[in-house]
Design a protein around this motif. Structure first.
Motif, short mmCIF file in Angstrom:
data_model
loop_
_atom_site.label_atom_id
_atom_site.label_comp_id
_atom_site.label_asym_id
_atom_site.label_seq_id
_atom_site.Cartn_x
_atom_site.Cartn_y
_atom_site.Cartn_z
N GLU A 53 62.01 45.24 -58.20
CA GLU A 53 62.24 45.98 -58.93
C GLU A 53 63.70 45.87 -59.57
O GLU A 53 64.68 45.58 -58.94
CB GLU A 53 62.23 47.56 -58.57
CG GLU A 53 60.68 47.78 -58.17
CD GLU A 53 60.59 49.34 -57.82
OE1 GLU A 53 61.72 50.11 -57.98
OE2 GLU A 53 59.74 49.71 -57.26
N SER A 54 63.78 45.92 -60.72
CA SER A 54 65.09 45.33 -61.50
C SER A 54 65.07 46.39 -63.00
O SER A 54 64.30 47.24 -63.24
CB SER A 54 65.48 43.94 -61.82
OG SER A 54 66.59 43.82 -62.13
N GLU A 55 65.88 45.66 -63.84
CA GLU A 55 65.93 46.34 -65.21
C GLU A 55 65.60 45.10 -66.29
O GLU A 55 66.06 43.78 -65.98
CB GLU A 55 67.38 46.81 -65.68
CG GLU A 55 67.56 48.31 -64.88
CD GLU A 55 68.90 48.90 -65.05
OE1 GLU A 55 69.53 48.28 -65.78
OE2 GLU A 55 68.97 49.98 -64.78
N PHE A 56 65.08 45.41 -67.34
CA PHE A 56 64.95 44.56 -68.53
C PHE A 56 65.37 45.07 -69.70
O PHE A 56 64.87 46.27 -70.24
CB PHE A 56 63.38 44.04 -68.57
CG PHE A 56 62.96 43.14 -69.53
CD1 PHE A 56 63.31 41.60 -69.33
CD2 PHE A 56 62.58 43.58 -70.79
CE1 PHE A 56 63.20 40.71 -70.39
CE2 PHE A 56 62.03 42.60 -71.73
CZ PHE A 56 62.33 41.24 -71.46
N PHE A 57 66.57 44.59 -70.45
CA PHE A 57 67.28 44.93 -71.35
C PHE A 57 67.42 46.77 -71.22
O PHE A 57 67.46 47.41 -72.09
CB PHE A 57 66.20 45.03 -72.74
CG PHE A 57 66.27 43.46 -73.13
CD1 PHE A 57 67.20 42.96 -73.97
CD2 PHE A 57 65.23 42.65 -72.88
CE1 PHE A 57 67.37 41.75 -74.35
CE2 PHE A 57 64.99 41.48 -73.41
CZ PHE A 57 66.20 40.87 -74.03
N GLY A 58 67.84 46.84 -69.82
CA GLY A 58 68.32 47.99 -69.48
C GLY A 58 67.17 48.93 -69.30
O GLY A 58 67.75 50.25 -68.93
N ARG A 59 66.07 48.68 -69.10
CA ARG A 59 64.91 49.46 -68.87
C ARG A 59 64.36 49.09 -67.51
O ARG A 59 64.38 47.89 -67.30
CB ARG A 59 63.89 49.61 -69.95
CG ARG A 59 64.28 49.84 -71.33
CD ARG A 59 64.62 51.45 -71.24
NE ARG A 59 63.66 52.19 -70.77
CZ ARG A 59 63.55 53.57 -70.64
NH1 ARG A 59 65.12 54.06 -70.73
NH2 ARG A 59 62.65 54.13 -70.06
N PRO A 60 63.94 50.11 -66.80
CA PRO A 60 63.41 49.96 -65.61
C PRO A 60 62.11 48.83 -65.54
O PRO A 60 61.17 48.95 -66.51
CB PRO A 60 62.55 51.10 -65.05
CG PRO A 60 63.77 52.08 -65.71
CD PRO A 60 63.90 51.76 -66.98
N ALA A 61 62.27 47.94 -64.84
CA ALA A 61 61.26 46.71 -64.79
C ALA A 61 60.62 46.52 -63.49
O ALA A 61 61.43 46.53 -62.26
CB ALA A 61 61.59 45.44 -65.54
#
Length: 468
Positions: A53-61
């Motif tokens: 779990e991380s972020e993609f362009f500042g969104r949860p991904a």
């Protein structure tokens, strides 16, 4: 029952018809060959999985990835009654005679590396985007892996254009292998309501097709070949000399009389000529001869040539489509609905007007589908009334002597499911399937060529569930 313009359908009890038909065959059975097939698969596999779990362009991904390796060994053994001879019992009636069981065997093996990757990102607090790629396999039916051989009797004398067919399964068949790509966008606009749309694309190989070739099986010989030096060849010469009809009845009668006269062709010809009335053999004499004699192939007859069909992996296809789904509940009322529609396209279809002597490959089972369900969920009650529809689809290809496609006509039905939780342990339910008793229709190349009509009725089920 009327199933199409000018068509008449008949209904009968198969359990009552079978003994009536079986009585007309030696041994009281309609089957000439029997087999006991055993297929053993040994599968070894290893897999690994990764999740993050991380972020993609500042969104949860979120990312899920995995890989699986499989090795499969297939062993197939058949104990089959062995065909030993061809029995010609009447003008166009043949049987394959069999002896005690013999063992046939075959084997196959394959291995696959199967990756899987899923990526999900929350575009907004209410919108989720997903994409995935995977490689999957679909193993073939066990019946396709049998080692037994299906041998059919001739449909008429080969000298007069008859055909004889056989089918070989194939323990070496590989499974379907599909590279799958999916992408979707989902909007969760309320706690229990959402709207989604997705696109899928599947590139599939190893579809099962048929390889057809001519050859002999089990050293069987053809008593009705018409070749020079055989009884059937001598019979054709007599028919030509007499200038009479080259029919199955005349051919069988002459071959039977040659046998009855110990192979003396002249004597058989004289007896046959003495039976003719106005240059034709009376039906009463035809019936007498076929009732008195059967013809068995002998050493002078040539090998019986089968049109052999064997299952092989030989085709590829591409399937893509769009899925739309919508679920909505009306506030806190408990009422809601679900709806979805799937549109499917395949790049390999069947031509109903094709040459009946040529086999075609086509993707089976592809059709648009739709479902609409009315829902009530509250106070321990759960009720769903659904309409399920499927468009016309191709279920089989290359069926019968004309290699027809078999189509299942578009079909829709209403289903109902109601349940009530009396308490935490006890629940009761009622289910009704095909409430309006919709019938189903299956046809060959075109809708006017009816194949099957199923008269269906509603089915009901009452249930009680208790949890201890």
């Amino acid at each position: 029952m009327k199933v199409g313009q000018g068509d008449i359908a008949f209904k009968g009890d198969a359990a009552k018809l079978f003994p009536l038909l079986a009585a007309a065959y030696p041994g009281g059975t309609l089957s000439t060959t029997e087999s006991l097939d055993t297929v053993t698969e040994e599968i070894k596999s290893l897999y690994a999985q990764f999740q993050m779990e991380s972020e993609f362009f500042g969104r949860p991904a979120r990312v899920n990835a995995g890989i699986r390796y499989e090795e499969t060994e297939v062993e197939s053994v058949a104990d089959q009654s062995r065909p030993v001879d061809v029995l010609w019992t009447a003008d166009n009636d043949f049987q394959i005679l069999t002896s005690d069981s013999s063992s046939l065997s075959g084997s196959g093996s394959y291995d696959h590396l199967l990756p899987n990757f899923d990526f999900q990102v929350d575009v907004t607090d209410n919108i989720v985007a997903r994409t995935s790629f995977s490689t999957t396999i679909g193993r073939t039916a066990y019946t396709n892996l049998f080692a037994s051989t299906e041998v059919n009797a001739p449909n008429r004398p080969s000298a007069l254009g008859g055909q004889v067919t056989a089918k070989l399964n194939n323990p070496e068949l590989a499974p379907l292998e599909s590279n799958n790509f999916d992408i979707s966008l989902e909007w969760y606009y309320d706690d229990a309501s959402y709207l989604s749309v997705g696109y899928f694309d599947k590139k599939v190989k190893n579809f099962i097709g048929n390889s057809s070739y001519d050859g002999n099986l089990f050293d069987l010989r053809d008593p009705a070949s018409g070749e020079a030096g055989t009884r059937s060849g001598d019979a054709l010469d007599i028919i030509a000399d007499l200038g009479i009809d080259q029919s199955e009845a005349n051919l069988f009668s002459l071959v039977a009389l040659i046998d009855a006269n110990g192979g003396d062709v002249a004597a058989a010809r004289a007896e046959f000529e003495g039976l003719l009335v106005g240059g034709a053999l009376p039906q009463s004499e035809v019936d007498r001869i076929l009732g008195a004699y059967d013809v068995v192939s002998d050493a002078n007859d040539p090998e019986l040539v089968f049109a052999i069909s064997q299952l092989i992996n030989n085709n590829e296809g591409n399937i893509d489509g769009i899925e739309i789904a919508w679920q909505h509940f009306f506030g806190e009322t408990g009422f809601g609905f679900q709806a979805n529609y799937t549109m499917v396209n395949g790049d390999v279809g069947l031509d109903p007007g094709s040459n009946p002597y040529e086999e075609q490959f086509a993707l089976l089972g592809l059709s648009d589908t739709a479902n609409l369900t009315a829902i009530y969920e509250k106070y321990g009650f759960s009720a769903r009334l659904a309409y399920n529809w499927r468009d016309t689809f191709l279920s089989e290809s290359n069926v019968g002597g004309d290699r027809s496609g078999i189509y299942v006509e578009d079909f829709g039905q209403y289903d109902l499911n109601i349940s009530y939780d009396i308490n935490e342990q006890l629940a009761v339910s009622f289910e009704g399937i095909n409430l309006t008793g919709e019938d189903q229709r299956i046809y060959h190349r075109v809708p006017e060529q009816v194949y099957y009509v199923y008269e269906l009725s509603p089915r009901y089920q009452l249930g009680v569930r208790y949890k201890f």
